[in-house]
Design a protein around this motif. Structure first.
Motif, mmCIF file in Angstrom:
data_model
loop_
_atom_site.group_PDB
_atom_site.id
_atom_site.type_symbol
_atom_site.label_atom_id
_atom_site.label_comp_id
_atom_site.label_asym_id
_atom_site.label_seq_id
_atom_site.Cartn_x
_atom_site.Cartn_y
_atom_site.Cartn_z
ATOM 1 N N PHE A 1 43.802 28.823 27.692
ATOM 2 C CA PHE A 1 43.134 29.427 28.858
ATOM 3 C C PHE A 1 42.828 28.374 29.926
ATOM 4 C CE2 PHE A 1 39.356 30.712 31.259
ATOM 5 C CZ PHE A 1 39.803 31.916 31.782
ATOM 6 N N THR B 1 43.672 30.096 37.002
ATOM 7 C CA THR B 1 44.761 31.066 37.213
ATOM 8 C C THR B 1 44.326 32.224 38.117
ATOM 9 O OG1 THR B 1 44.159 32.078 35.108
ATOM 10 C CG2 THR B 1 46.098 30.670 35.097
ATOM 11 N N SER B 2 43.029 32.372 38.350
ATOM 12 C CA SER B 2 42.573 33.472 39.199
ATOM 13 C C SER B 2 41.993 32.931 40.504
ATOM 14 C CB SER B 2 41.505 34.298 38.458
ATOM 15 O OG SER B 2 40.781 35.087 39.383
ATOM 16 N N TYR C 1 36.245 39.106 20.741
ATOM 17 C CA TYR C 1 37.340 38.405 20.043
ATOM 18 C C TYR C 1 36.766 37.117 19.477
ATOM 19 C CZ TYR C 1 37.882 36.364 24.792
ATOM 20 O OH TYR C 1 37.664 35.778 26.019
ATOM 21 N N HIS D 1 34.534 39.292 35.137
ATOM 22 C CA HIS D 1 34.842 39.606 33.731
ATOM 23 C C HIS D 1 34.352 40.991 33.309
ATOM 24 C CE1 HIS D 1 37.003 36.011 32.946
ATOM 25 N NE2 HIS D 1 36.028 35.259 33.399
ATOM 26 N N TYR E 1 50.632 43.475 31.576
ATOM 27 C CA TYR E 1 50.426 42.569 32.712
ATOM 28 C C TYR E 1 49.226 41.689 32.372
ATOM 29 C CZ TYR E 1 50.201 41.079 37.630
ATOM 30 O OH TYR E 1 50.214 40.345 38.799
ATOM 31 N N ALA F 1 48.561 38.161 29.799
ATOM 32 C CA ALA F 1 48.350 37.954 28.358
ATOM 33 C C ALA F 1 46.957 37.360 28.144
ATOM 34 C CB ALA F 1 49.432 37.038 27.807
ATOM 35 N N THR F 2 45.959 38.204 28.318
ATOM 36 C CA THR F 2 44.562 37.752 28.206
ATOM 37 C C THR F 2 44.161 37.631 26.726
ATOM 38 O OG1 THR F 2 43.852 40.043 28.197
ATOM 39 C CG2 THR F 2 43.950 38.966 30.337
ATOM 40 N N SER F 3 43.082 36.928 26.477
ATOM 41 C CA SER F 3 42.578 36.908 25.097
ATOM 42 C C SER F 3 42.081 38.300 24.723
ATOM 43 C CB SER F 3 41.462 35.876 24.911
ATOM 44 O OG SER F 3 41.029 35.308 26.092
ATOM 45 N N LYS F 4 41.566 39.020 25.728
ATOM 46 C CA LYS F 4 41.089 40.388 25.471
ATOM 47 C C LYS F 4 42.213 41.275 24.933
ATOM 48 C CE LYS F 4 39.580 40.910 29.743
ATOM 49 N NZ LYS F 4 39.699 39.534 30.259
ATOM 50 N N TYR G 1 53.843 40.015 30.935
ATOM 51 C CA TYR G 1 54.027 38.986 31.969
ATOM 52 C C TYR G 1 52.731 38.219 32.157
ATOM 53 C CZ TYR G 1 58.206 41.585 33.218
ATOM 54 O OH TYR G 1 59.426 42.202 33.181
ATOM 55 N N THR H 1 50.466 31.866 33.181
ATOM 56 C CA THR H 1 50.104 30.571 32.567
ATOM 57 C C THR H 1 51.301 29.921 31.878
ATOM 58 O OG1 THR H 1 48.036 31.710 31.998
ATOM 59 C CG2 THR H 1 48.325 29.465 31.136
ATOM 60 N N HIS I 1 40.353 41.708 36.513
ATOM 61 C CA HIS I 1 40.864 41.156 37.773
ATOM 62 C C HIS I 1 41.647 42.228 38.529
ATOM 63 C CE1 HIS I 1 39.765 37.139 36.522
ATOM 64 N NE2 HIS I 1 40.545 37.182 35.467
ATOM 65 N N GLU J 1 42.094 42.038 42.449
ATOM 66 C CA GLU J 1 43.003 40.956 42.852
ATOM 67 C C GLU J 1 44.467 41.318 42.532
ATOM 68 O OE1 GLU J 1 41.870 37.224 41.061
ATOM 69 O OE2 GLU J 1 43.719 36.201 41.619
ATOM 70 N N ILE J 2 44.703 41.892 41.371
ATOM 71 C CA ILE J 2 46.074 42.180 40.937
ATOM 72 C C ILE J 2 46.669 43.369 41.706
ATOM 73 C CG2 ILE J 2 47.498 42.913 38.957
ATOM 74 C CD1 ILE J 2 45.545 41.207 37.207
ATOM 75 N N LYS K 1 47.685 42.340 45.027
ATOM 76 C CA LYS K 1 48.863 41.471 44.981
ATOM 77 C C LYS K 1 50.148 42.268 44.709
ATOM 78 C CE LYS K 1 48.982 38.447 41.456
ATOM 79 N NZ LYS K 1 48.535 37.290 40.679
HETATM 80 P P1 TYD Z 1 41.166 36.666 32.028
HETATM 81 O O1 TYD Z 1 40.754 38.071 32.135
HETATM 82 O O2 TYD Z 1 40.327 35.635 32.671
HETATM 83 O O3 TYD Z 1 41.490 36.279 30.535
HETATM 84 P P2 TYD Z 1 40.711 36.234 29.153
HETATM 85 O O4 TYD Z 1 40.672 37.619 28.589
HETATM 86 O O5 TYD Z 1 41.620 35.338 28.375
HETATM 87 O O6 TYD Z 1 39.353 35.666 29.420
HETATM 88 O O7 TYD Z 1 42.660 36.565 32.638
HETATM 89 C C1 TYD Z 1 43.356 35.358 32.563
HETATM 90 C C2 TYD Z 1 44.754 35.602 32.078
HETATM 91 O O8 TYD Z 1 45.401 36.561 32.910
HETATM 92 C C3 TYD Z 1 45.631 34.356 32.108
HETATM 93 O O9 TYD Z 1 46.477 34.368 30.969
HETATM 94 C C4 TYD Z 1 46.433 34.505 33.390
HETATM 95 C C5 TYD Z 1 46.571 36.011 33.511
HETATM 96 N N1 TYD Z 1 46.691 36.482 34.895
HETATM 97 C C6 TYD Z 1 47.940 36.820 35.403
HETATM 98 O O10 TYD Z 1 48.944 36.705 34.680
HETATM 99 N N2 TYD Z 1 48.036 37.263 36.684
HETATM 100 C C7 TYD Z 1 46.951 37.375 37.486
HETATM 101 O O11 TYD Z 1 47.070 37.771 38.664
HETATM 102 C C8 TYD Z 1 45.655 37.036 36.958
HETATM 103 C C9 TYD Z 1 44.419 37.174 37.801
HETATM 104 C C10 TYD Z 1 45.582 36.608 35.646
#
Ligand code: TYD
Ligand code: SAH
Length: 406
Positions: free
Chosen positions: A70, A74-75, A214, A246, A315, A317-320, A339, A342, A378, A381-382, A385
């Motif tokens: 992480f 990235t945001s 998680y 978040h 869209y 790959a978050t930890s969530k 997708y 990172t 996010h 923002e997404i 975009k």
């Molecule tokens: P976040 O919700 O902060 O993640 P976590 O659940 O891990 O706390 O999102 C970060 C992840 O999302 C990171 O892997 C990058 C990805 N990401 C994109 O691929 N595109 C984007 O436009 C954004 C904002 C995040």
């Protein structure tokens, strides 16, 4: 750790059970599938401390290391958020003439770079070496360590006490929280303040955003639990400020008892939490039922899209996403790829369900009409975009605040 509350030492009541889960950020190569780490992810609640917490958590060294996946920067939205956080601190009444700011878990320096660029005395503490290196490259003075009471003693000896100890999305990661609270109470000058923010239990319950749970998130805080914990160290809550980040966070400001006036927000949110039942174990048993309902609705939606011949992508790959995919048992026939922006995640596979992670650059060639917005926090923002995707007939899927495609 057995079923004992990390904060009060009393027994924990099991309230939510996710079963066997991998590491939220454990993105891996194919050759590592056979050695993948899993743990039993269950949550408990204790009515004395009011702390919602994981019953078992993997060791910190398994989660935070030189290949941590992480990277905070990235945001773009979060960059702005942390700039605003910085501005609110420098414009506050808490700083002396030559202030010293310490940040817990500064990651790649997203927040502290604002202090560094403006020549404030600062220090970051960040155990994940790869992200700490990024912070240092930006001119953010960072030491790589797990903060606790003994690290606090070293910092006081080497750098002195702090005016302001800040953290964002870190405090909720640390199991030995008593040692951390004790260290902070010592590190703060008499007039010093602790300001930290984390995903808020009230929002998680309201939105059934169970993916905030998680391995890394050992706690989900509320005003009640934060007040209980820090009062052991003579620190009192002087302000509470909700944040949209978040998916709903709370910013807590604490100071040595009696040093500052208490903002009326403290009373307001404590009362609100009582109305929401955040102090009662039944609320969390009810939460388990809502999670099951959400899971069933999501599987119904994904299965019906599959039946209609749709290929769904993910869209971000978050930890969530690790909790959603593994808890719901979403295999790659339901979501075929994810997708992400990172680089360290590209070419790897998602933890547990082993869905391939693709470079975001390839998203522009995507033809599928349904994408699961794993970074729903996010979404503004997404969606801004990706107007092109939507205008070409693309739909987003989310599970928050309820399962839907839009
Ligand atoms: P976040 O919700 O902060 O993640 P976590 O659940 O891990 O706390 O999102 C970060 C992840 O999302 C990171 O892997 C990058 C990805 N990401 C994109 O691929 N595109 C984007 O436009 C954004 C904002 C995040
Ligand atoms: N503050 C950043 C990073 C949050 S991710 C942001 O809001 O984007 C959580 C971070 O906490 C990781 O970088 C992890 O390495 C760090 N961390 C975990 N345990 C820690 C501890 N004991 N002391 C300091 N940082 C810790």
């Amino acid at each position: 750790m057995s079923n004992i509350c990390r904060v009060s030492g009393d027994p924990l009541e099991l309230v939510v059970d996710f079963g066997r889960q991998p590491l939220g950020n454990g993105f891996l190569n194919q050759e590592d599938f056979k050695n993948e780490y899993f743990f039993n992810m269950q949550c408990g609640f204790n009515e004395k401390s009011k702390m919602f917490q994981l019953i078992n958590q993997p060791n910190p060294e398994i989660m935070f290391h030189e290949n941590y996946a992480f990277f905070s920067s990235t945001s773009n939205y979060m960059k702005k958020h942390f700039y605003n956080f910085y501005e609110s601190i420098i414009n506050s009444d808490y700083l002396s003439n030559d202030p010293f700011i310490i940040e817990l878990g500064c990651n790649d320096g997203i927040m502290l770079e604002n202090f560094a660029n403006n020549n404030f005395k600062h220090l970051g503490i960040e155990p994940s070496k790869n992200v700490a290196i990024e912070a240092n490259k930006k001119g953010v003075r960072t030491i790589s360590d797990f903060f606790d009471n003994s690290v606090a003693n070293k910092i006081i000896a080497d750098f002195g006490q702090a005016d302001c100890f800040i953290s964002a999305n870190v405090m909720c990661h640390i199991p030995n929280i008593h040692s951390v609270a004790e260290g902070i109470s010592k590190i703060l000058k008499t007039t010093g303040v602790l300001i930290f923010e984390d995903p808020y239990l009230g929002d998680v319950i309201e939105k059934t955003s169970y993916d905030q749970i998680y391995d890394e998130h050992v706690f989900l805080f509320s005003a009640h639990s934060v007040q209980y914990l820090f009062s052991n160290y003579n620190l009192e809550l002087i302000n509470l400020e909700p944040q949209v980040t978040h998916g709903g966070s709370m910013r807590y400001t604490l100071a040595h008892k009696g040093m500052y006036e208490i903002n009326p927000n403290v009373k307001k949110y404590l009362s609100k939490e009582k109305l929401q039942g955040l102090d009662k174990v039944e609320t969390f048993h009810n939460f388990q039922s809502k999670i099951i309902e959400s899971k069933n609705k999501l599987l119904d939606l994904l299965n019906s899209l599959k039946k209609d011949g749709h290929q769904v992508f993910g869209y971000a790959a978050t930890s969530k996403s690790t909790t959603i995919l593994n808890y719901c048992g979403i295999t790659n026939d339901l979501i075929g790829k994810i997708y992400d922006t990172t680089p360290i995640k590209h070419g790897k596979f998602s933890p547990g369900m082993h869905i391939p992670i693709l470079n975001y650059e390839e998203f522009k060639n995507e033809k599928a009409k349904y994408g699961f917005l794993f970074a729903w926090n996010h979404s503004k923002e997404i969606i801004e975009k990706e107007t092109h995707y939507k205008s070409q007939g693309g739909h987003w899927i989310t599970h928050v605040p309820e399962v839907m495609a839009f």
